[in-house]
Enzyme design. Sequence first.
Site, short mmCIF file in Angstrom:
data_model
loop_
_atom_site.label_atom_id
_atom_site.label_comp_id
_atom_site.label_asym_id
_atom_site.label_seq_id
_atom_site.Cartn_x
_atom_site.Cartn_y
_atom_site.Cartn_z
N ASP A 39 0.86 -1.18 0.00
CA ASP A 39 0.00 0.00 0.00
C ASP A 39 0.90 1.23 0.00
O ASP A 39 1.81 1.35 0.84
CB ASP A 39 -0.90 0.00 1.23
CG ASP A 39 -1.79 1.22 1.30
OD1 ASP A 39 -2.73 1.31 0.51
OD2 ASP A 39 -1.52 2.11 2.14
N HIS A 121 5.94 13.71 -15.99
CA HIS A 121 6.66 14.96 -16.20
C HIS A 121 6.67 15.77 -14.92
O HIS A 121 5.69 15.84 -14.18
CB HIS A 121 6.09 15.74 -17.38
CG HIS A 121 4.81 16.47 -17.17
ND1 HIS A 121 4.75 17.76 -16.65
CD2 HIS A 121 3.53 16.13 -17.42
CE1 HIS A 121 3.50 18.17 -16.61
NE2 HIS A 121 2.73 17.19 -17.07
N GLU A 167 7.80 19.02 -20.60
CA GLU A 167 6.62 18.38 -21.20
C GLU A 167 5.63 19.42 -21.66
O GLU A 167 5.00 19.28 -22.72
CB GLU A 167 5.98 17.43 -20.19
CG GLU A 167 4.84 16.57 -20.74
CD GLU A 167 3.46 17.19 -20.63
OE1 GLU A 167 2.48 16.58 -21.12
OE2 GLU A 167 3.35 18.31 -20.07
N HIS A 283 -3.67 24.17 -15.63
CA HIS A 283 -2.77 25.19 -16.19
C HIS A 283 -3.03 26.58 -15.60
O HIS A 283 -2.84 27.59 -16.30
CB HIS A 283 -2.87 25.21 -17.71
CG HIS A 283 -2.14 24.09 -18.37
ND1 HIS A 283 -2.01 23.98 -19.73
CD2 HIS A 283 -1.49 23.01 -17.85
CE1 HIS A 283 -1.32 22.89 -20.03
NE2 HIS A 283 -0.99 22.28 -18.89
#
Length: 435
Positions: A39, A121, A167, A283
């Site tokens: 876990d 990324h 990325e 974003h």
Amino acid sequence: MRPVRLRSFSAAALAVAALLATAAPAVQAAPAAAAAAPDISLANVKAHLTQLQSIATANGGNRAHGRAGYKASVDYVKAKLDAAGYTTTLQQFTSGGATGYNLIADWPGGDPNQVLMAGSHLDSVSSGAGINDNGSGSAAVLETALAVSRAGLAPDKHLRFAWWGAEELGLVGSKYYVNNLATTERSKLSGYLNFDMIGSPNAGYFVYDDDPVIEQTFKDYYAGLSIPTEIETEGDGRSDHAPFKSAGVPVGGLFTGASNTKSSAQAQKWGGTAGQAFDRCYHSSCDTTANINDTALDRNSDAVAHAVWTLSAGTVTPPTGTVFSNAANVNVPDNAAAVTSSVAVTGRTGNAPSALKVGVDIKHTYRGDLVVDLLAPDGTAYRLKNSSSSDSADNVITTYTVDASSETANGTWKLQVRDVAAQDTGYIDSWQLTF
């Protein structure tokens, strides 16, 4: 996850893609006796996110390529891995006049000719700290790597973890890695697992439908939790699995959604709010530690470990049926009539299966232009792929499942491909039917 890119291709880039697009070994399924994954502690994963948030706060509010916050993020992850016994490598590249970094970490042992990679990324956009996009994937991969060390895992395959730079500027770091990987080394990659945005606040549970073994590994995990999944489409080709897939490496991964809107049906089965984006801070400056769904992050972090433990063990290949294929290239003309490639199926009795596997390898510089159908011997068309003006990735390399149980198996089956938009071209490289 990066935004949709503009349609721009250089001759050099296409040449590299063509050079790399050679067949890779299929990911192998693990035996039932594979050790269970531990876990993954949500508290530990969130502690990494807290550190990434602190790094962003101390460095202008972001961890973007070429900024101090990104290099500090790399240094933080690298220090953890070095202390855990990994062999780490910083791969440098240049983008936009600034130095970028990929961090690669190899766990000692395992078959060097069978390498399983997991990556994410590490950079953010310049407008925010990027805690869901993609601190979430980076932290889960990091904690899984640390769990490998704590367990003293000795998998059959060699394990490699990666954190990609730039990325958000167009998969720059992962493309650089793949393009600079020798063909012999690339052929050793048995699979690449990608984790980009796995803690979205209005989360969905999406699984990449690329390599069937990797896909089923994730689906089995969620089936065990009685959580339905859907095929990931919003970010298809827009994250770091894309360069690997274009090079013929089997890929898979998880995603909890970005700017797309959650439907009523999705809210009913997953919870959350219908009519809102999976991540309203995608974003944006509000993508902070407050922008994380703990339940989704916890489940997905455990799923990362489950896949790493499962897919790195064993050497048993998945069962296959009778395969009929055509490897002759067929050019797909730009914005023109459909073309077909034929496969003659013989020696079968009765009808085709309800889960007919259609393996497709189409090289194309803008796959959103393509409409792909399977034509049965009687001419019945089964739509495999619609066109999409927003799908700017290269190539269609995947396996579709078709319920063809109403069709007679024997006869001439055709793959039909039409390019419905201008500017980009390609060809059918090969395709196959698995009965």
